[in-house]
Design an enzyme around this catalytic site. Structure first.
Site, PDB file in Angstrom:
ATOM      1  N   HIS A  43       0.700  -1.746  -0.256  1.00 33.33           N
ATOM      2  CA  HIS A  43      -0.015   0.533   0.057  1.00 33.33           C
ATOM      3  C   HIS A  43       0.970   1.711   0.223  1.00 33.33           C
ATOM      4  CE1 HIS A  43      -3.882   2.124   1.934  1.00 33.33           C
ATOM      5  NE2 HIS A  43      -2.993   2.775   0.872  1.00 33.33           N
ATOM      6  N   GLU A  70      -2.576  -1.974  -3.307  1.00 31.73           N
ATOM      7  CA  GLU A  70      -3.893  -1.071  -2.698  1.00 31.73           C
ATOM      8  C   GLU A  70      -3.611   0.336  -2.744  1.00 31.73           C
ATOM      9  OE1 GLU A  70      -4.382  -2.284   1.129  1.00 31.73           O
ATOM     10  OE2 GLU A  70      -5.608  -3.792   0.599  1.00 31.73           O
ATOM     11  N   HIS A 190      -8.214  -5.754   7.487  1.00 30.40           N
ATOM     12  CA  HIS A 190      -7.739  -4.886   7.960  1.00 30.40           C
ATOM     13  C   HIS A 190      -9.032  -5.194   8.904  1.00 30.40           C
ATOM     14  CE1 HIS A 190      -6.170  -0.780   8.113  1.00 30.40           C
ATOM     15  NE2 HIS A 190      -7.157  -1.167   9.650  1.00 30.40           N
TER      16      HIS A 190
HETATM   17  C1  LIG Z   1      -6.971  -1.040   2.964  1.00 29.49           C
HETATM   18  C2  LIG Z   1      -6.109  -1.655   4.264  1.00 29.49           C
HETATM   19  O1  LIG Z   1      -6.827  -2.178   5.382  1.00 29.49           O
HETATM   20  C3  LIG Z   1      -5.091  -1.834   4.021  1.00 29.49           C
HETATM   21  O2  LIG Z   1      -3.914  -2.101   3.442  1.00 29.49           O
HETATM   22  C4  LIG Z   1      -4.036  -0.454   5.332  1.00 29.49           C
HETATM   23  O3  LIG Z   1      -4.469   0.141   4.765  1.00 29.49           O
HETATM   24  C5  LIG Z   1      -2.963  -0.911   5.969  1.00 29.49           C
HETATM   25  O4  LIG Z   1      -1.959   0.512   5.973  1.00 29.49           O
HETATM   26  P1  LIG Z   1      -1.067   0.783   6.801  1.00 29.49           P
HETATM   27  O5  LIG Z   1      -0.278  -0.466   6.847  1.00 29.49           O
HETATM   28  O6  LIG Z   1      -0.458   2.052   6.819  1.00 29.49           O
HETATM   29  O7  LIG Z   1      -1.880   0.632   8.243  1.00 29.49           O
HETATM   30  N1  LIG Z   2      -6.460  -4.362   2.835  1.00 24.71           N
HETATM   31  C1  LIG Z   2      -6.091  -5.082   3.696  1.00 24.71           C
HETATM   32  C2  LIG Z   2      -4.680  -5.348   4.056  1.00 24.71           C
HETATM   33  O1  LIG Z   2      -3.904  -4.973   3.597  1.00 24.71           O
HETATM   34  C3  LIG Z   2      -4.140  -5.676   5.761  1.00 24.71           C
HETATM   35  O2  LIG Z   2      -4.667  -4.638   6.798  1.00 24.71           O
HETATM   36  P1  LIG Z   2      -4.057  -4.521   8.310  1.00 24.71           P
HETATM   37  O3  LIG Z   2      -3.751  -6.201   8.181  1.00 24.71           O
HETATM   38  O4  LIG Z   2      -2.855  -4.433   8.443  1.00 24.71           O
HETATM   39  O5  LIG Z   2      -5.296  -4.233   9.076  1.00 24.71           O
END
Ligand SMILES: CC(=O)[C@@H](O)[C@H](O)COP(=O)(O)O
Ligand SMILES: NCC(=O)COP(=O)(O)O
Length: 237
Positions: A43, A70, A190
Site C-alpha cells: 500500500h 492498494e 483490515h
Molecule cells: C486498505 C487496508 O486496510 C490496508 O492496506 C491498510 O490500509 C494498511 O495500511 P497501513 O499499513 O498503512 O495501516
Molecule cells: N487490505 C487490508 C490489508 O492489506 C492489511 O490490513 P491490516 O491487516 O494491516 O490491517
C-alpha cells in the site's frame, strides 16, 4: 479456496526506521511466498511512510504468486500501477494524512470517477477491487462501476468481535451475499487476526482473498514469520 495475501507495509516501516535496507523487503516478500502466502499486498501511500513507490517497482518482477497494490487512485498511483501491472489493484479512499485506512468508498457518489479508473485498469488487464464498508448498497454501486471484486473493510468486525461475534459478522455476511448475488469476486481485510479470522472464514467460506499485514507482522515478532503464516493458513482451512 481463500487465498492469504500478506501485506508487507509494516516490514517497510521497520526498514525505514534506520534508513538502510534491513529488513530487506524483497527477501521478506519472497520468504512469505516460500512459507505459503498466496499473494503479497503493498500500500504505497503518498508520504511513503512505509512502502515506497520504488519498492513496488523492485518487488514486481520477483513475485511468484500475486501482487496486489492498494491505494487511493491519485495520478501518481495510477501511473505506478499501469507501469508495473500487478495481478490486482485495490482502490482505497484514504486521504493523504490518515494514520491507516478507516472506511470504504462511497461508491454511489463516486460512481463516475471510479468507473473511469476501473476501466483504465481493466483495459490494462489488471484485476480490480474496490474497498467498501459492509454495506449492500455500496457493494451494488461498486458493481455498477465495473469492478471485478470488492474488498470488505473488516475493522468494525474485528473491533466488535469480542463483544459478540455473531452480531459482528452479520453485516459482513449480508454484504458478502450481496456481492455473490451480483457475481462480484470478494476480498476482505483490515485488522483481521488469528483471533477473528477463522470465524470470519467459517461464515463466509466463499471469500476469494484476505489481505492481512499488521497482525501477521506483530505475531511474527513472537512466533517467527514461517510459523505465523502457517497459523494464518490453518485458520483459512
Ligand atoms: C486498505 C487496508 O486496510 C490496508 O492496506 C491498510 O490500509 C494498511 O495500511 P497501513 O499499513 O498503512 O495501516
Ligand atoms: N487490505 C487490508 C490489508 O492489506 C492489511 O490490513 P491490516 O491487516 O494491516 O490491517
Amino acid at each position: 479456496m481463500t487465498k492469504l495475501s500478506v501485506n508487507i507495509n509494516k516490514v517497510a516501516t521497520i526498514r525505514n526506521a534506520r534508513g538502510a535496507n534491513n529488513p530487506d523487503i524483497l527477501k521478506v516478500a519472497s520468504d512469505c511466498e516460500l512459507f505459503g502466502a498466496q499473494g503479497i499486498t503493498v500500500h504505497p501511500r503518498p508520504d511513503e511512510r512505509h512502502i515506497r513507490y520504488q519498492d513496488v517497482r523492485d518487488i514486481r518482477p520477483m513475485i511468484k504468486t500475486e501482487l496486489n497494490i492498494e491505494g487511493n487512485p491519485i495520478a501518481k498511483y495510477i501511473d505506478l500501477v499501469l507501469e508495473v501491472r500487478p495481478a490486482q489493484v485495490t482502490l482505497v479512499p484514504d486521504s493523504h494524512d490518515q494514520i491507516t485506512s478507516n472506511h470504504g468508498w462511497d461508491t454511489k457518489n463516486n460512481i463516475t470517477f471510479l468507473t473511469d479508473v476501473i476501466g483504465r485498469f481493466k483495459e490494462a488487464g489488471i484485476r480490480t477491487s474496490i474497498f467498501v464498508d459492509a454495506d449492500a448498497e455500496m457493494v451494488g454501486y461498486a458493481k455498477k462501476c465495473g469492478t471485478d471484486r470488492v474488498e470488505l473493510y473488516t475493522e468494525p468486525y474485528a473491533a466488535n468481535y469480542r463483544n459478540g461475534r455473531a452480531e459482528a459478522i452479520a453485516p459482513f455476511t449480508d454484504a458478502a451475499m450481496a456481492a455473490r448475488e451480483l457475481g462480484l469476486g470478494l476480498n476482505a481485510g483490515h485488522d483481521l487476526s488469528l483471533e477473528n479470522l477463522h470465524y470470519f472464514h467459517q461464515n463466509i467460506p466463499w471469500i476469494d482473498e484476505v489481505s492481512i499485514g499488521h497482525a501477521i507482522i506483530c505475531d511474527a515478532l513472537y512466533m517467527g514469520l514461517r510459523n505465523t503464516i502457517g497459523k494464518y493458513l490453518e485458520a483459512l482451512k
